[in-house]
Design a protein around this motif. Structure first.
Motif, short mmCIF file in Angstrom:
data_model
loop_
_atom_site.label_atom_id
_atom_site.label_comp_id
_atom_site.label_asym_id
_atom_site.label_seq_id
_atom_site.Cartn_x
_atom_site.Cartn_y
_atom_site.Cartn_z
N TYR A 1 7.06 7.98 0.80
CA TYR A 1 6.32 7.88 -0.11
C TYR A 1 6.59 8.80 -1.11
CZ TYR A 1 2.56 7.99 -3.68
OH TYR A 1 1.68 7.91 -4.87
N TRP A 2 6.76 9.85 -0.62
CA TRP A 2 7.03 11.59 -1.44
C TRP A 2 8.49 11.35 -2.24
CZ3 TRP A 2 4.62 16.20 -2.80
CH2 TRP A 2 3.45 16.20 -2.78
N GLU B 1 -2.37 5.05 -8.80
CA GLU B 1 -2.33 4.33 -7.47
C GLU B 1 -3.50 4.98 -6.55
OE1 GLU B 1 1.90 5.53 -5.93
OE2 GLU B 1 2.51 3.83 -6.82
N LYS B 2 -3.90 6.12 -6.76
CA LYS B 2 -5.18 6.56 -5.85
C LYS B 2 -6.28 5.71 -6.58
CE LYS B 2 -5.62 11.04 -5.73
NZ LYS B 2 -5.77 12.52 -5.96
N LYS C 1 -0.34 3.11 2.95
CA LYS C 1 -0.25 3.63 4.34
C LYS C 1 -0.85 2.99 5.28
CE LYS C 1 -1.17 8.44 5.47
NZ LYS C 1 -1.56 9.88 4.82
N ARG D 1 -2.21 3.60 -2.83
CA ARG D 1 -1.83 4.43 -1.81
C ARG D 1 -2.03 4.30 -0.42
NH1 ARG D 1 -0.26 9.97 -1.46
NH2 ARG D 1 0.50 10.36 0.37
N ASP E 1 3.96 9.19 4.54
CA ASP E 1 4.02 10.15 3.71
C ASP E 1 5.60 10.39 3.12
OD1 ASP E 1 1.42 10.31 3.49
OD2 ASP E 1 1.13 11.69 5.06
N LEU F 1 0.82 8.55 -10.73
CA LEU F 1 0.06 9.00 -9.37
C LEU F 1 -1.36 8.57 -9.47
CD1 LEU F 1 2.14 12.17 -8.99
CD2 LEU F 1 2.44 10.33 -8.02
N SER G 1 8.69 8.42 -4.59
CA SER G 1 7.89 8.47 -5.74
C SER G 1 8.64 9.96 -6.76
CB SER G 1 6.64 8.91 -5.40
OG SER G 1 6.14 7.77 -5.04
N ASP H 1 -2.27 17.37 -0.68
CA ASP H 1 -2.18 15.82 -0.38
C ASP H 1 -2.44 15.63 0.79
OD1 ASP H 1 -1.23 13.06 -1.60
OD2 ASP H 1 -0.14 13.58 0.13
N THR I 1 -5.75 13.70 0.78
CA THR I 1 -5.51 12.19 0.81
C THR I 1 -5.49 11.79 2.20
OG1 THR I 1 -4.33 12.32 -1.20
CG2 THR I 1 -3.92 10.51 -0.05
#
Length: 886
Positions: A367-368, A348-349, A358, A354, A364, A345, A371, A499, A503
């Motif tokens: 993605y959630w 990707e950040k 987006k 990520r 979101d 995780l 993942s 998040d 994020t």
């Protein structure tokens, strides 16, 4: 390319799933190794168990149970534990309390008794009734030692026996008896050399008389102080002065026995946790017996005959080491998944993958979902491997416990662990930080619920039963399930909330703040602005010469922004001051409109605020005030909708190293809702447009691309799916001249139905691609116009250069001043001079005549005449703006 509309939730999820499956297929052996880890760990545990069993069996074979070499009941079964006489623990003769040093009590014996080893065993009493206490102390100890060998235990119970040895690890034997050292008979008075032989089973020893001395103290605090000081070990003046025990009779009277007992547990082998109470029952018996005699007379007594341990089975009957060490071992095994999830995780950040997903329309939710489902799948396979391998190699830890109970337990915990991983990943921005610092701490802190559940599995397996569904309530496992379910739900909710705040840049009140579609009042916004385009009141924006740019934007906000893909209304970004520095204004209230089909170029020196502007437009930063509309969507409220019609080519290439160029475009094409044959065609056209189709380049991993190839792929990604708005941050960086020209052609062709905002430091690129340019300095646009207009307005000068010998420099300068009094010398070095000559003052023919006249008078080595370039305009506007603001 046709407009395919916004991709649905499941279309986005499908795109991400396909990308992840492709990515994982390229890392298949990494996943295989991860799933096989439990096999090797189970084999390791089995090897340890077999080794320990072999050692234990060898020891037991050397000392058969029942033989004289048997290991004292540690491994052998004991169906009938022995009856042991209760004894007191008393201090060694040289450590007993005497009157010396810090202990001036007159009722203590003299120090000289230590030389003869006849010091009494001292006990202290206190309470609310001194006369009662003294009455009890007078009958505390028995008379002279006497036993009946035919009925040994009851006769021993009539005597108060003591030993200087602590109790053992269990009560199947007593070192005070089996050691052969003397046993002490505690009596009110002793005759000289009073000893008696004693046989206890196979042990022969002797009993020595020792005086028991009960002394009164005025308070429990006084006793506590005396005991504390008596534990000091140091010089002879501050020697150990041990009290055997003490009683606080509290409110004891003729109707009530109320007592606290001090006892010393520090002498027990291994610390006070090992059988600390074995010697205490005799202390209770002494005071109870004395109280009964006080009430009923000396003929009444309580007979405390023996103490006895409960029977036990042979340790050899169950040597399941895996079950004994299972909770700790398997807690660590399951927690090995945690750093894998967190690292993935955070990666990707860190690589900003990520956010680039987006920006290209991945919501979101998808993605959630994908993942989370991926990590749950890997975790379930991991646990299935663990349980399967452990069962196959014969570990009772897995075989005896119900598989369905184990599966439900692990499944709930895995969900909880994944939720915690999502939450923890929000706290890190770099993989190195996770792997090198914090993850070690996290691994050393096992989940309490996991450990509790594994402990219950281990205990049930060790005792040969295993955990079944009917045992959950009795063992407490049902509460573990409830706790983990609640923790999973709460943690996942908090992780999603954090998040979204950290994020996605949403407000911390995103779940309570009522959404609104109303836009700020332009009149109010305009009043709060502290900057407009420089010279705006003078209509210094050539493309909007008839109207003020601010007024145009405000009018568009009122009447609608039809035809304009981007409208910025007083967009402002201020970074708060830190370390005593004032706040930094990065963007000073920008007003801007960009219609569809236009490429707007932003020029400016480093630190001017271009990146902050782009970051606000792409959702990486929240504006301090003002707003912008993209396709009619407000970037402060509807950024997720903005992403669906947006493409981004970031300054640094954000790519998966193991995915090919084709796989990248397939993923982003699906995010743009392109499907079926249209997707394949769009990908091929994109690859061809950036020269990545031929020679197998499209199917090479992006990690093997050159810098220029990666740049071209990033440009192709930004245009896939025909986005309505594209932001390009120095798109041609690192490209060779041929590739750069090819890329410019791609951008020109793509902008027909797209609004493009492009930042660049290449004036050639800006002049070739941009319909309009804006020069950005110190947070604000200083001017807007097409390249020709800007050069005409800000470059109204010829640049004249002449090189002569040094002695003719003044003559040249006079010649120039004669034809243009306002000419300005901007360069001078060793006979070479450069002048800016206003165009309105001269004609080109005049300059040529001047040069011919000069040549007739002296030698001219070189000369030149040039029009103003875009670079000159940029330099002039930037320096003048910076000077006016400084």
């Amino acid at each position: 390319m046709a407009d395919h509309g916004q991709a649905s939730f499941w279309t986005q999820a499908n795109a991400l799933l396909r990308k992840n499956l492709t990515y994982q297929r390229k890392h298949i052996w990494t996943n295989v190794r991860l799933v096989l880890v439990p096999l090797f760990l189970c084999l390791l545990l089995l090897s340890i168990q077999l080794l320990l069993e072999a050692v234990m069996n060898k020891v037991l074979d050397m000392a058969k149970c029942g033989s004289k070499d048997a290991p004292n009941g540690d491994y052998c079964p004991i169906p009938n534990p022995p009856l042991l006489p209760p004894m007191l623990h008393i201090p060694e003769p040289e450590s007993r309390a005497v009157k010396a040093g810090l202990f001036p009590y007159s009722d203590l014996p003299d120090l000289s008794c230590r030389k003869t080893k006849t010091c009494p065993v001292t006990m202290l009493l206190t309470g609310n009734n001194q006369s009662l206490g003294k009455a009890l102390s007078g009958t505390m100890f028995g008379g002279s030692f006497a036993v009946n060998t035919s009925d040994l235990l009851p006769s021993l119970a009539d005597n108060v026996l003591g030993t200087t040895l602590g109790a053992g690890m269990d009560s199947f034997r007593d070192p005070g008896i089996t050691s052969g050292l003397p046993i002490y008979s505690i009596q009110p008075q002793c005759n000289a050399n009073s000893t008696w032989p004693l046989s206890l089973g196979k042990t022969r020893t002797e009993v020595k008389c020792v005086q028991g001395l009960c002394l009164w103290r005025n308070s429990s605090a006084e006793i506590n102080k005396e005991i504390f000081k008596g534990s000091w070990r140091g010089t002879p003046e501050r020697m150990t002065n041990e009290i055997a025990a003490a009683y606080d009779l509290l409110s004891t009277d003729g109707k009530n026995l109320d007592v606290n007992i001090w006892y010393n547990a520090t002498y027990y082998s291994g610390g006070p946790q090992n059988k600390p109470l074995v010697r205490v029952p005799r202390l209770i018996s002494l005071v109870s017996n004395a109280y009964l005699k006080f009430l009923k007379g000396p003929g009444t007594k309580i007979l405390f005959e023996f103490v006895k341990e409960v029977p036990k089975n042979s340790t050899k009957s169950n040597s399941d080491i895996a079950s004994l060490f299972g909770p700790l071992f398997f807690t660590w095994v399951v927690l090995l998944l945690f750093p894998v999830i967190v690292t993935s995780l955070v990666y990707e950040k860190q690589e900003r993958l990520r956010i680039i997903m987006k920006m290209h329309g991945l919501g979101d939710g998808p993605y959630w979902l994908i993942s989370y489902a991926y990590f749950l799948t890997i975790s379930v396979l991991y646990i299935l491997s663990l349980v399967s391998f452990g069962s196959v190699i014969g570990l009772n830890y897995f075989r005896l416990n119900s598989y369905s109970v184990q599966f439900v337990f692990y499944f709930i915990y895995l969900n909880l662990q994944i939720a915690i991983a999502f939450l923890v990943s929000t706290m890190f921005s770099k993989v190195k930080t996770v792997t090198e610092k914090w993850i070690i701490v996290l691994e050393l802190f096992p989940g309490f619920s996991l450990f509790r559940g594994l402990h219950e599995f281990a205990q049930a397996a060790f005792h040969g039963n295993g955990v079944k569904w009917g045992d959950l309530s009795e063992s407490g496992m049902d509460k573990v399930f409830y706790i983990m379910l609640v923790e999973w739900f709460v943690t996942l909710t908090v992780a999603y909330f954090v998040d979204q705040v950290l994020t996605s840049g949403k407000s911390p009140c995103l779940f309570t703040k009522k959404s609104t579609t109303s836009l700020p009042d332009p009149s109010v916004e305009s009043q709060s602005s502290d900057n407009v385009l420089i010279d705006m009141e003078k209509a210094d924006v050539t493309h909007e010469a008839e109207t003020n740019q601010r007024e145009k934007v405000e009018l568009m906000r009122i009447e609608g922004s039809t035809g304009h893909a981007i409208v910025c209304d007083n967009l402002k970004k201020v970074y708060p001051g830190r370390d005593g520095n004032p706040p930094k204004i990065a963007v000073r209230g920008m007003y801007l409109d960009v219609p569809s089909g236009e490429c707007f170029g932003m020029l400016g020196p480093n630190g001017a605020g271009k990146t902050s502007f782009i970051n606000m437009m792409t959702g990486l930063l929240k504006p301090t005030s003002g707003t912008a509309l993209v396709q009619g969507w407000d970037i402060c409220k509807d950024m997720n909708k903005v992403y669906t019609s947006m493409g981004v080519c970031p300054q640094h290439d954000l790519l998966w190293e193991t995915l090919t160029g084709r796989e990248h475009l397939l993923f982003y094409g699906r995010l743009k809702n392109i499907k079926g044959p249209a997707l394949k065609q769009a990908v091929e056209e994109s690859l061809k447009s950036v020269s990545l189709f031929d020679g197998g380049v499209a199917d090479k991993p992006a990690g093997k691309y050159s810098g220029g190839m990666k740049r071209r792929l990033s440009v192709a990604i930004s245009f896939i799916g025909n986005p309505k708005v594209v932001y390009m941050d120095e798109p041609s960086t690192g490209l060779d001249p041929a590739s750069r020209k090819n890329l410019w052609t791609v951008i020109q062709r793509a902008k027909q139905d797209t609004a493009i905002i492009l930042t660049t430091h290449s004036m050639e690129e800006a002049e070739f691609l941009c319909d309009r340019l804006g020069i950005f300095v110190d947070g604000g646009l200083q001017c807007i116009g097409n390249p020709r207009e800007l050069k005409g307005r800000y470059g109204g000068s010829y640049v004249f250069t002449m090189t002569t010998s040094s002695e003719h420099e003044e003559i040249v300068e006079r010649l120039v001043q004669n034809i243009s009094p306002n000419a300005k010398k901007v360069y001078h070095l060793s006979g070479t001079q450069k002048f800016e000559i206003p165009k309105q003052e001269v004609m080109i023919s005049d300059l040529f005549l001047m040069v011919e006249s000069a040549k007739s008078k002296f030698t001219v080595f070189a000369w030149g005449l040039a029009d103003t370039t875009l670079e000159d305009v940029f330099f002039k506007v930037a320096t003048s703006a910076q000077a006016s603001l400084s």
